[in-house]
Design a protein around this motif. Structure first.
Motif, PDB file in Angstrom:
ATOM      1  N   LEU A  57      38.381  28.571  29.421  1.00 51.14           N
ATOM      2  CA  LEU A  57      37.927  29.137  30.695  1.00 51.14           C
ATOM      3  C   LEU A  57      37.864  28.063  31.774  1.00 51.14           C
ATOM      4  O   LEU A  57      38.294  28.285  32.912  1.00 51.14           O
ATOM      5  CB  LEU A  57      36.579  29.826  30.535  1.00 51.14           C
ATOM      6  N   ILE A  58      37.335  26.899  31.430  1.00 45.91           N
ATOM      7  CA  ILE A  58      37.274  25.802  32.405  1.00 45.91           C
ATOM      8  C   ILE A  58      38.679  25.407  32.841  1.00 45.91           C
ATOM      9  O   ILE A  58      38.945  25.223  34.037  1.00 45.91           O
ATOM     10  CB  ILE A  58      36.496  24.597  31.831  1.00 45.91           C
ATOM     11  N   ALA A  59      39.595  25.287  31.890  1.00 41.58           N
ATOM     12  CA  ALA A  59      40.978  24.926  32.231  1.00 41.58           C
ATOM     13  C   ALA A  59      41.645  25.999  33.087  1.00 41.58           C
ATOM     14  O   ALA A  59      42.379  25.683  34.028  1.00 41.58           O
ATOM     15  CB  ALA A  59      41.783  24.692  30.953  1.00 41.58           C
ATOM     16  N   SER A  60      41.368  27.260  32.790  1.00 41.33           N
ATOM     17  CA  SER A  60      42.020  28.336  33.544  1.00 41.33           C
ATOM     18  C   SER A  60      41.468  28.469  34.964  1.00 41.33           C
ATOM     19  O   SER A  60      42.162  28.970  35.844  1.00 41.33           O
ATOM     20  CB  SER A  60      41.895  29.664  32.801  1.00 41.33           C
ATOM     21  N   THR A  61      40.237  28.013  35.189  1.00 41.23           N
ATOM     22  CA  THR A  61      39.679  28.109  36.546  1.00 41.23           C
ATOM     23  C   THR A  61      40.345  27.139  37.510  1.00 41.23           C
ATOM     24  O   THR A  61      40.189  27.282  38.717  1.00 41.23           O
ATOM     25  CB  THR A  61      38.155  27.877  36.554  1.00 41.23           C
ATOM     26  N   LYS A  65      41.191  31.886  40.020  1.00 41.97           N
ATOM     27  CA  LYS A  65      39.787  31.995  40.428  1.00 41.97           C
ATOM     28  C   LYS A  65      39.232  33.324  39.911  1.00 41.97           C
ATOM     29  O   LYS A  65      39.778  34.376  40.183  1.00 41.97           O
ATOM     30  CB  LYS A  65      39.659  31.949  41.950  1.00 41.97           C
ATOM     31  N   PHE A  66      38.162  33.239  39.123  1.00 46.73           N
ATOM     32  CA  PHE A  66      37.515  34.419  38.575  1.00 46.73           C
ATOM     33  C   PHE A  66      36.192  34.654  39.301  1.00 46.73           C
ATOM     34  O   PHE A  66      35.503  33.699  39.663  1.00 46.73           O
ATOM     35  CB  PHE A  66      37.239  34.250  37.081  1.00 46.73           C
ATOM     36  N   LYS A  67      35.838  35.906  39.440  1.00 47.39           N
ATOM     37  CA  LYS A  67      34.636  36.258  40.190  1.00 47.39           C
ATOM     38  C   LYS A  67      33.363  35.706  39.535  1.00 47.39           C
ATOM     39  O   LYS A  67      32.516  35.135  40.200  1.00 47.39           O
ATOM     40  CB  LYS A  67      34.549  37.780  40.332  1.00 47.39           C
ATOM     41  N   TYR A  68      33.228  35.880  38.242  1.00 42.12           N
ATOM     42  CA  TYR A  68      32.018  35.454  37.533  1.00 42.12           C
ATOM     43  C   TYR A  68      32.257  34.244  36.622  1.00 42.12           C
ATOM     44  O   TYR A  68      31.540  34.039  35.650  1.00 42.12           O
ATOM     45  CB  TYR A  68      31.458  36.613  36.708  1.00 42.12           C
TER      46      TYR A  68
END
Length: 94
Positions: A57-61, A65-68
């Protein structure tokens, strides 16, 4: 025949002080996960199942950009730290 375990880094804390650190078992847990041994991976390092989604999740951000995303990252980080500490305490008392 060489095994993946032959290339793992030794725990410096264990070598110097003689006892395991909070991260001991992570490499072996990942190796077990790659070999499809999910239960053994959990027994080796229980936090592996929260750390991997956290890292992904950290790498994909960085790309999306994800809302939550921040709330999920915080929840996974807190869960990971709690699991690591609790499993370390359980390992030390047994």
């Amino acid at each position: 025949m060489t095994l993946p375990e032959d290339y793992m880094l030794p725990c410096l804390n264990k070598k110097l002080f003689g006892f395991e650190c909070l991260g001991c078992g992570l490499q072996r847990g990942i190796s077990l996960l790659f070999h499809g041994q999910f239960i053994d991976a959990f027994k080796m390092y229980p936090a592996i199942f929260t750390l991997i989604p956290l890292g992904l999740l950290i790498a994909s951000t960085f790309i999306y950009k994800f809302k939550y995303a921040n709330k999920i990252i915080n929840a996974l980080a807190i869960a990971s730290v709690l699991i690591i500490i609790i499993s370390f305490i359980i390992k030390k008392t047994n």
